[in-house]
Motif scaffolding. Sequence first.
Motif, PDB file in Angstrom:
ATOM      1  N   ALA A  97       0.932  -1.095   0.088  1.00 60.11           N
ATOM      2  CA  ALA A  97       0.032   0.171   0.025  1.00 60.11           C
ATOM      3  C   ALA A  97       0.795   1.275  -0.114  1.00 60.11           C
ATOM      4  CB  ALA A  97      -0.857  -0.236   1.217  1.00 60.11           C
ATOM      5  N   SER A 231      -7.400   5.428   1.002  1.00 59.17           N
ATOM      6  CA  SER A 231      -7.828   4.054   1.480  1.00 59.17           C
ATOM      7  C   SER A 231      -7.133   3.380   2.666  1.00 59.17           C
ATOM      8  CB  SER A 231      -7.401   2.966   0.131  1.00 59.17           C
ATOM      9  OG  SER A 231      -6.021   3.035   0.097  1.00 59.17           O
ATOM     10  N   MET A 232      -6.324   4.251   3.508  1.00 59.09           N
ATOM     11  CA  MET A 232      -5.595   3.757   4.375  1.00 59.09           C
ATOM     12  C   MET A 232      -5.380   4.721   5.757  1.00 59.09           C
ATOM     13  SD  MET A 232      -1.561   4.703   2.924  1.00 59.09           S
ATOM     14  CE  MET A 232      -1.870   3.836   1.553  1.00 59.09           C
ATOM     15  N   ARG A 319      -2.881   0.531   7.996  1.00 60.05           N
ATOM     16  CA  ARG A 319      -4.293  -0.152   8.077  1.00 60.05           C
ATOM     17  C   ARG A 319      -5.325   0.284   7.074  1.00 60.05           C
ATOM     18  NH1 ARG A 319      -2.841   2.346  12.816  1.00 60.05           N
ATOM     19  NH2 ARG A 319      -4.393   4.171  12.592  1.00 60.05           N
ATOM     20  N   GLU A 320      -6.031  -0.950   6.631  1.00 58.27           N
ATOM     21  CA  GLU A 320      -7.147  -0.790   5.726  1.00 58.27           C
ATOM     22  C   GLU A 320      -7.922   0.130   6.532  1.00 58.27           C
ATOM     23  OE1 GLU A 320      -9.491  -4.017   4.421  1.00 58.27           O
ATOM     24  OE2 GLU A 320      -8.339  -3.918   2.562  1.00 58.27           O
ATOM     25  N   ASN A 321      -8.430   1.276   5.609  1.00 56.68           N
ATOM     26  CA  ASN A 321      -9.429   2.122   6.058  1.00 56.68           C
ATOM     27  C   ASN A 321     -10.799   1.512   6.583  1.00 56.68           C
ATOM     28  OD1 ASN A 321     -11.504   4.422   4.694  1.00 56.68           O
ATOM     29  ND2 ASN A 321     -10.526   5.194   6.794  1.00 56.68           N
ATOM     30  N   SER A 322     -11.293   0.822   5.740  1.00 56.66           N
ATOM     31  CA  SER A 322     -12.582   0.318   5.894  1.00 56.66           C
ATOM     32  C   SER A 322     -12.674  -0.531   6.857  1.00 56.66           C
ATOM     33  CB  SER A 322     -13.122  -0.124   4.456  1.00 56.66           C
ATOM     34  OG  SER A 322     -12.290  -1.350   4.157  1.00 56.66           O
ATOM     35  N   ILE A 327      -2.129  -3.985   7.247  1.00 57.38           N
ATOM     36  CA  ILE A 327      -2.056  -4.627   5.952  1.00 57.38           C
ATOM     37  C   ILE A 327      -0.346  -4.489   5.604  1.00 57.38           C
ATOM     38  CG2 ILE A 327      -4.233  -4.424   4.731  1.00 57.38           C
ATOM     39  CD1 ILE A 327      -3.103  -1.810   3.582  1.00 57.38           C
TER      40      ILE A 327
END
Length: 376
Positions: A97, A231-232, A319-322, A327
């Motif tokens: 990412a 996204s993060m 970290r994955e935002n959702s 990650i």
Amino acid sequence: DSPEVLNPYADDRQRVIHVVRRNNDLKHKAKSEAKKHFLWRKTNSCIDSAITMNTVAALSLTRRSRNVLLRPFQIRVAAFSQESSVAKEDDASAAPAFPWRHSRAELQRVVDQDDLSGMPNNTRARFVRRALAARELDKGWLDIFFTDSWKDELSSDMQWAFQMGVAGILSRTFKVPMDEINKNQGSVALNYTAQTDSNLTEEQSEETKNFSGRMLDENLIKLYESVDPTSMDFEFKMTPVDHRLENAFVIPMIHRELVKENPSFKGRYSIIEKEFNETKDFTKIRELGEKLAEDTGFNGIRTIIVDVSVDCLETFQVRENSTGKVIQGSEEAVEEPVTHLVRFEITRHRKKSPEEQLGSWVIVDWDDLLEGNSWH
């Protein structure tokens, strides 16, 4: 035997910094002793031959290898005894990412003492390459042979440049002013979430682009253009604590801008080295070197390439935002000792006035994310 005497440091962080610097001091002393072991045997003839031949093959003066030292910063501290979590292994082929290497282990090429020059990899050849690079930087023979202070001064400046280069990349990527990223003296820090509002003004954005554009090679900047901050969630802090010069060498006649203008020059020294390895024909090597000099118009340009290791205390987590899933980086987002390898370039124009001869140092790669970003 009181605890105060045995442990004069207030916390684990200071103790780790102390261990890093002490270990590096010990390894530096080992290097000095190792250098004395071979330095006085035909060193002058080595340098004379290298300068006279002025080709990659000129540094093929000996094939006898010497495993002299172990590399620095192999630290084992109880507080950080676990293996570092560099990245998730769920999909090893997936692009990260955020392009970054967060690891205590040194790159294998640092362990192997490989400078990616394509030249012979033995102790004497590496020393000659460093010596010639130092001379191109106007360092005196006394410093090169005895004090070695030029390496510490250079790597110290490059440690600061690396810190500022990272700050520039973070500012460009996450639209955060560099002043906020650099607000803690001696550290680069950013705690970003996808909900963070950009407070980077247009003027600040332009200043950051100009600053990083001067300090970083365009290929390294492009590596981060595909990062999607929305996204993060991103947590990062990097505190450099020590530095050392790993490699230095000179590439005569060819430079990065020339290769951009005329791609046929790319890999010309690799061709010469391959010819030497296959034939050992010095007549052919000399002809190839003379042809290269003729093709470049005897331009008097040198490129100096330097690798510097920077030891840091670092927190890195993506970290994955959702979902909040980690990650990339450390699972617990704790500060860990890591080592980064940073590659710099500078050109010297011998035909210009003394004031204009040296260009500016540019970071062309870190941690071999671009495989050294080589062109020679």
